[in-house]
Scaffold this motif. Structure first.
Motif: not given
Length: 254
Positions: A228-234
């Protein structure tokens, strides 16, 4: 490696560890950046050793033709699916959906290479997984390539889901995955592991990687690269990964 070069790399290691445990940095000073992949791996292994036992290995390849790259995964950064990840370690919170394997029997170094069939037969189980990306750098996406690779290839955590029954029959080139954050689908892709054939990475690690790993050991994990590649989370985000046939894994940051 000369004594002088090893002294420089020890400073690289200390700089990265200090940034991991304290304030992140923009990049390594140019004189501290590893000059080749052997130096990258020297730094990686020393950083991992500072965190205790090795729980397994992350491996992947950016294209089907590329030589795989791999890094140790500290045991202390591993958690079970559904766990809440708390504490200052989780500051970057990058997410990658992956397929992982639990080693079921030792594969020690040997003169005759393990066949693909032998290496895969030694895997006890297959699992959906989330790799959490963490970094010594403020923005690891813009740093010097060997800086990011030396920093454990941005590894910061590993969360496997339940074992998948009949994984040997899954066509991973046709498998679809979704990655959701707080119930919103952020990524949906099919057959998107960049290595092309993720199963080839296991015999490669058992053979080509053995000089560094000392052989694969029962109970270690192998995770095989992002779908999924890179995904940021808070902070406080709930994360769910769902594969069509390979199952579900989730976590929450706190």
């Amino acid at each position: 490696m000369t004594g002088q070069r090893e002294s420089v790399l020890m400073e690289t290691i200390e700089t990265l560890l200090a940034a991991r445990k304290g304030e992140p940095i923009a990049d390594l000073p140019a004189e501290l950046v590893p000059a080749e992949i052997g130096e990258v791996y020297f730094v990686q292994d020393a950083i991992a050793e500072a965190y205790g036992d090795i729980g397994g290995w992350k491996i992947g390849a950016p294209t089907p033709e590329a030589t795989p790259l791999f890094a140790p995964m500290p045991l202390v950064w591993m958690a079970h699916s559904g766990n809440e990840l708390t504490g200052p370690h989780w500051r970057y919170r990058g997410l990658e959906a992956e397929i992982a394997f639990l080693v079921g029997e030792d594969l020690p170094p040997r003169a005759t290479p393990y066949t693909r069939e032998e290496a895969l037969a030694a895997m006890a189980s297959c699992h959906p997984a989330i790799e959490v990306l963490e970094s010594a750098f403020i923005d690891p996406m813009v740093v010097t390539k060997f800086s990011a690779l030396a920093d454990l290839q941005m590894h910061g955590g590993f969360v496997p889901g339940p074992a998948v029954e009949g994984w040997q029959t899954i066509d991973f080139n046709a498998e679809t995955v979704t990655l959701s954050v707080d119930g919103v689908v952020r990524v949906e892709r099919t057959g998107s592991n960049t290595s092309g054939d993720l199963l080839k990475l296991i015999p490669w690690l058992a053979n080509e990687g053995a000089a560094r790993t000392g052989g694969l050991r029962k109970g270690q994990w192998i995770t095989t690269g992002s779908w999924t590649g890179y995904t940021p989370a808070s902070v406080n985000a709930r994360v769910d990964v769902e594969f069509t046939h390979a199952g579900h894994v989730g976590l929450r940051f706190a």
